[in-house]
Design a protein around this motif. Sequence first.
Motif, mmCIF file in Angstrom:
data_model
loop_
_atom_site.group_PDB
_atom_site.id
_atom_site.type_symbol
_atom_site.label_atom_id
_atom_site.label_comp_id
_atom_site.label_asym_id
_atom_site.label_seq_id
_atom_site.Cartn_x
_atom_site.Cartn_y
_atom_site.Cartn_z
ATOM 1 N N MET A 183 0.836 -1.186 0.000
ATOM 2 C CA MET A 183 0.000 0.000 0.000
ATOM 3 C C MET A 183 0.879 1.248 0.000
ATOM 4 N N ASP A 184 0.431 2.217 -0.750
ATOM 5 C CA ASP A 184 1.170 3.471 -0.739
ATOM 6 C C ASP A 184 0.522 4.444 0.245
ATOM 7 N N LYS A 185 1.130 5.580 0.389
ATOM 8 C CA LYS A 185 0.702 6.586 1.371
ATOM 9 C C LYS A 185 -0.738 7.043 1.122
ATOM 10 N N GLU A 186 -1.112 7.242 -0.131
ATOM 11 C CA GLU A 186 -2.463 7.717 -0.458
ATOM 12 C C GLU A 186 -3.539 6.692 -0.087
ATOM 13 N N GLN A 187 -3.252 5.410 -0.292
ATOM 14 C CA GLN A 187 -4.215 4.369 0.061
ATOM 15 C C GLN A 187 -4.415 4.309 1.574
ATOM 16 N N ILE A 188 -3.328 4.449 2.302
ATOM 17 C CA ILE A 188 -3.414 4.438 3.770
ATOM 18 C C ILE A 188 -4.220 5.631 4.255
ATOM 19 N N LEU A 189 -3.969 6.803 3.693
ATOM 20 C CA LEU A 189 -4.723 7.997 4.081
ATOM 21 C C LEU A 189 -6.201 7.852 3.742
ATOM 22 N N GLU A 190 -6.512 7.280 2.595
ATOM 23 C CA GLU A 190 -7.910 7.091 2.204
ATOM 24 C C GLU A 190 -8.617 6.117 3.147
ATOM 25 N N MET A 191 -7.938 5.035 3.527
ATOM 26 C CA MET A 191 -8.526 4.086 4.479
ATOM 27 C C MET A 191 -8.767 4.758 5.818
ATOM 28 N N SER A 192 -7.842 5.599 6.246
ATOM 29 C CA SER A 192 -7.996 6.315 7.511
ATOM 30 C C SER A 192 -9.181 7.270 7.451
#
Length: 106
Positions: A1-10
């Motif tokens: 997972m990249d940073k954007e995917q992690i932020l979107e999940m959060s």
Amino acid sequence: MDKEQILEMSRQENRNRDEMEQATFHKAGQRAVAVGGLVCAVIIVLEWLLANRVSLSIWAVYLSMTGTMLLTKYLSLKKPHELVFGIVQLALAAVFLVLHAMQMAG
């Protein structure tokens, strides 16, 4: 997972609320329950002093509020004592509600 995917999940997990907003909602909920409990206590004392009786319906409302709060805390924190006290309070609320209905029925 990249940073954007992690932020979107959060964002999805927190429903676009930041930590400060979540803390504010938490504090508001705690204060609402405390004020609701205080109002219930005042009503109970006034009824006892002025009408020489105690309203079981007020106890049912208050215990429902606090029992629900404890069960919600249990679901998030998994602390067994929250579950036990939540169940006890909701059971007492149900008993007081039934007794109140019986009083009203005569």
